[in-house]
Write an enzyme that holds these catalytic residues in place. Structure first.
Site, PDB file in Angstrom:
ATOM      1  N   THR A 312       0.823  -1.212   0.000  1.00  0.00           N
ATOM      2  CA  THR A 312       0.000   0.000   0.000  1.00  0.00           C
ATOM      3  C   THR A 312       0.857   1.262   0.000  1.00  0.00           C
ATOM      4  OG1 THR A 312      -1.773  -1.138   1.197  1.00  0.00           O
ATOM      5  CG2 THR A 312      -1.810   1.261   1.225  1.00  0.00           C
ATOM      6  N   GLN A 342      -6.503  -1.467  -2.066  1.00  0.00           N
ATOM      7  CA  GLN A 342      -5.792  -0.264  -1.632  1.00  0.00           C
ATOM      8  C   GLN A 342      -4.946   0.279  -2.787  1.00  0.00           C
ATOM      9  OE1 GLN A 342      -5.787  -3.187  -0.053  1.00  0.00           O
ATOM     10  NE2 GLN A 342      -6.013  -2.929   2.163  1.00  0.00           N
ATOM     11  N   GLN A 364     -10.334   2.991  -2.884  1.00  0.00           N
ATOM     12  CA  GLN A 364      -9.929   2.687  -1.514  1.00  0.00           C
ATOM     13  C   GLN A 364      -8.585   3.344  -1.206  1.00  0.00           C
ATOM     14  OE1 GLN A 364     -10.093  -1.463  -0.510  1.00  0.00           O
ATOM     15  NE2 GLN A 364      -9.205  -1.196   1.521  1.00  0.00           N
ATOM     16  N   ASP A 365      -8.525   4.059  -0.069  1.00  0.00           N
ATOM     17  CA  ASP A 365      -7.278   4.681   0.404  1.00  0.00           C
ATOM     18  C   ASP A 365      -6.748   5.732  -0.578  1.00  0.00           C
ATOM     19  OD1 ASP A 365      -7.596   2.858   2.413  1.00  0.00           O
ATOM     20  OD2 ASP A 365      -5.708   1.804   2.093  1.00  0.00           O
ATOM     21  N   ASP A 386     -12.322   4.178   3.437  1.00  0.00           N
ATOM     22  CA  ASP A 386     -11.223   4.825   4.169  1.00  0.00           C
ATOM     23  C   ASP A 386     -10.428   5.733   3.241  1.00  0.00           C
ATOM     24  OD1 ASP A 386     -12.074   3.115   6.211  1.00  0.00           O
ATOM     25  OD2 ASP A 386     -10.532   1.628   5.773  1.00  0.00           O
ATOM     26  N   ARG A 454     -14.084   5.672  10.852  1.00  0.00           N
ATOM     27  CA  ARG A 454     -13.997   4.529  11.759  1.00  0.00           C
ATOM     28  C   ARG A 454     -12.590   4.468  12.350  1.00  0.00           C
ATOM     29  NH1 ARG A 454     -13.667  -1.051   8.194  1.00  0.00           N
ATOM     30  NH2 ARG A 454     -12.271  -0.317   6.531  1.00  0.00           N
ATOM     31  N   TRP A 456      -9.321   3.259  12.798  1.00  0.00           N
ATOM     32  CA  TRP A 456      -8.310   2.365  12.244  1.00  0.00           C
ATOM     33  C   TRP A 456      -7.326   1.935  13.320  1.00  0.00           C
ATOM     34  CZ3 TRP A 456      -3.498   4.394   9.291  1.00  0.00           C
ATOM     35  CH2 TRP A 456      -2.739   3.319   8.836  1.00  0.00           C
TER      36      TRP A 456
END
Length: 553
Positions: A312, A342, A364-365, A386, A454, A456
């Site tokens: 990532t 990711q 994502q990310d 996220d 949320r 992490w």
């Protein structure tokens, strides 16, 4: 690569681990020694060790590292701590060499090598800052801000190292945790000491629950001269895809610069065009300014992803590791799509980074606000899961967060802040911004669940204030990570937001959900949290160091 070369490579990595342990020991003891010297409390070895370890989270580790030091001499205390720390590294050398044979594990080791090298540099420069907090009262606030930022980044980078092993086979990840146990505890202890030190020097005080007390700077929006008018900038380098500049690619332009730059800004004008390249501003190459022709005109694109075989950390289309970076009027995209899992568009790791009118597109990310101090103004971030995450101290003003349609069976979450230590100064602060969704997302029936954030990491911290929240956000507002993890220890705040999704009557009632007002919420404005914001003011980027008093709230 032959066995000898491979062995040499991993010995270098182990040496990096050893450096982390060594320098964390140094910073922990120096901070505490300076602190106690100022209070004149060191009168015996036992009292010296007790005083040094008193504010730390891992007292047993602190006391053990100094248990054989029959002295109050600071140098000998340092030597004692170092001896214990380095011994832990030697014991696991053979284990790491064996684990490095697996390709996926090699990728994890590469992440560790890079982030721990950064941790070492942050630790080393922290050593030189400690005395300044006492010696220069006028700049004490600035010194303490630097120390807490750098040591918070050390803690975060060690977490990143451990996280890199999440998808590896075997027990390499668990062994890495054991290897870094002492270093992580010593780093946390050093951070605790600096936080405790900050009370004494009068710079600022970290209150239980995450708030700070400090005089809030007065003033409204600040617009300086340097970037107030993009047309007036004289670029040092022009990048033009059509050959009409000094270079055709951004990487060629960066390669032409000296490896280190700490003097004046290098302005790189990136003309309109699509630049299909992964770009990194390396550590040490500081004061780089990217100026595009607008987020829709100047676009950087890449497609690295976890599904494509990358860690990532290494998927970012634009990675910013140098300090004092300023990016303006750009678009950055990761095109891997939801099937790439990711896949970062932007990773910001360099201290005092500013992004102004930058659009970041992904799934994502999308944006990793990784470490250190960061400021975002008039930026747009799109994504699904996220899509704003990381461990940094990041303030977003007048930004737009657009939730996209995810892959099958996926929910959407805007933020996943990763603070892991109680004394860390890391937080996401979102002020006068907008949470909205693309039409493709809104058209799905039944509606896809979407949340503000949320936890992490255990101490995840996000403050959303004076912002507009669309009705697509679930009434609960915040989602759990796994089970009850972080629900009691996170720090989530919503203050005077507006829009159909801002109604908090249906919000989750975790212990980590807080209600602030007055001086408490003022403590999360830019003029307070940064502990010195001249780096933003001097940039000329629009900035409000106080509450904005937005109409309609």
């Amino acid at each position: 690569m032959g066995d000898t070369d491979a062995g040499s490579k991993w010995k270098v990595i182990i040496a990096t681990f050893a450096s982390v342990l060594l320098v964390t020991a140094i910073i922990s003891v120096i901070v505490a020694a300076t602190y106690n010297r100022a209070r004149s409390e060191v009168v015996s070895t036992s009292k010296a060790v007790e005083a040094i370890c008193s504010p730390t989270r891992y007292k047993a580790t602190c006391q053990h590292s100094l248990s054989k030091a029959n002295t109050t001499d600071h140098r000998k205390l340092i030597e004692a701590a170092i001896t214990v720390a380095v011994g832990d590294v030697r014991a696991v050398l053979a284990v790491l060499l064996e684990a490095a044979k697996d390709p996926v594990t090699k990728g994890a080791f590469s992440v560790c090598r890079d982030v721990l090298a950064r941790a070492v540099r942050d630790l080393r420069r922290s050593v030189g800052k400690v005395g300044g907090a006492f010696a220069d009262a006028a700049r004490a606030r600035e010194y303490v801000s630097d120390l807490r930022t750098w040591l918070s980044a050390v803690v975060a980078n060690q977490e990143t190292c451990v996280d890199a092993f999440r998808n590896t086979t075997g027990d390499a990840g668990e062994r890495m945790k054991r290897l870094l146990k002492t270093a992580r505890e010593l780093s946390s202890n050093g951070l605790a000491m600096v936080t405790d030190l900050s009370e004494y020097v009068g710079a600022f005080r970290l209150e239980k629950g995450g708030g700070r007390k400090m005089v809030v700077k007065e003033g409204g929006a600040f617009v300086g001269r340097r970037l107030a008018d993009t047309a007036s900038l004289k670029p040092s380098i022009v990048v033009a895809k059509d050959g009409g500049g000094d270079f055709k690619t951004i990487n060629e332009a960066l390669a032409s610069l000296p490896k280190r730059n700490n003097d004046s800004f290098v302005v790189i004008h990136i003309k309109a065009g699509v630049y299909s390249e992964n770009v990194e501003i390396p550590e040490g190459l500081n004061k780089i300014m990217f100026v595009g022709d607008g987020p829709s005109a100047t676009r950087l694109t890449g497609k690295r992803s976890v599904a494509g075989g990358y860690q990532t950390y290494y998927t970012a289309t634009l990675a910013i590791s140098g300090e004092d970076f300023l990016g303006k009027d750009l678009g950055v995209e990761n095109t891997a799509g939801p099937e790439g899992y990711q896949a970062l568009a932007v990773r910001v790791s360099g201290d005092r980074s500013i992004l102004h009118n930058v659009r970041m597109d992904g799934y994502q990310d999308t944006l990793c606000a990784d470490t250190h101090r960061q400021y975002y103004r008039n930026c747009t971030v799109t994504g699904t899961i996220d899509f704003v995450f990381g461990n940094g101290l990041a303030l977003f003003q007048d930004c737009t967060f657009i939730t996209r349609k995810p892959g099958p069976g996926q929910e959407c979450v805007v933020t996943a802040q990763g603070r892991s230590d109680y004394n860390s100064n890391d937080a996401f602060i979102i002020q006068n911004s907008r949470f909205t969704a693309e039409l493709a997302f809104l058209a799905v029936r039944p509606m896809i669940a979407s949340y503000l954030g949320r936890p992490w990491k255990e101490m995840s911290r996000t403050i959303i204030m004076e912002s507009e929240i669309g009705g697509f956000i679930e009434p609960e507002g915040w989602a759990p990570w796994v089970g009850t993890f972080g629900l009691d220890t996170c720090f989530y705040v919503e203050y005077e937001n507006r829009g159909p999704g801002a109604n908090t009557t249906g919000r989750v009632t975790w212990k980590g959900i807080h209600s602030l007002k007055g001086e408490q919420i003022n403590s999360w404005t830019g003029g307070v949290v940064y502990g010195g914001d001249d780096w933003i003011r001097d940039s000329g980027v629009p900035y409000v160091p106080t509450m904005m008093q937005v109409k309609g709230n």
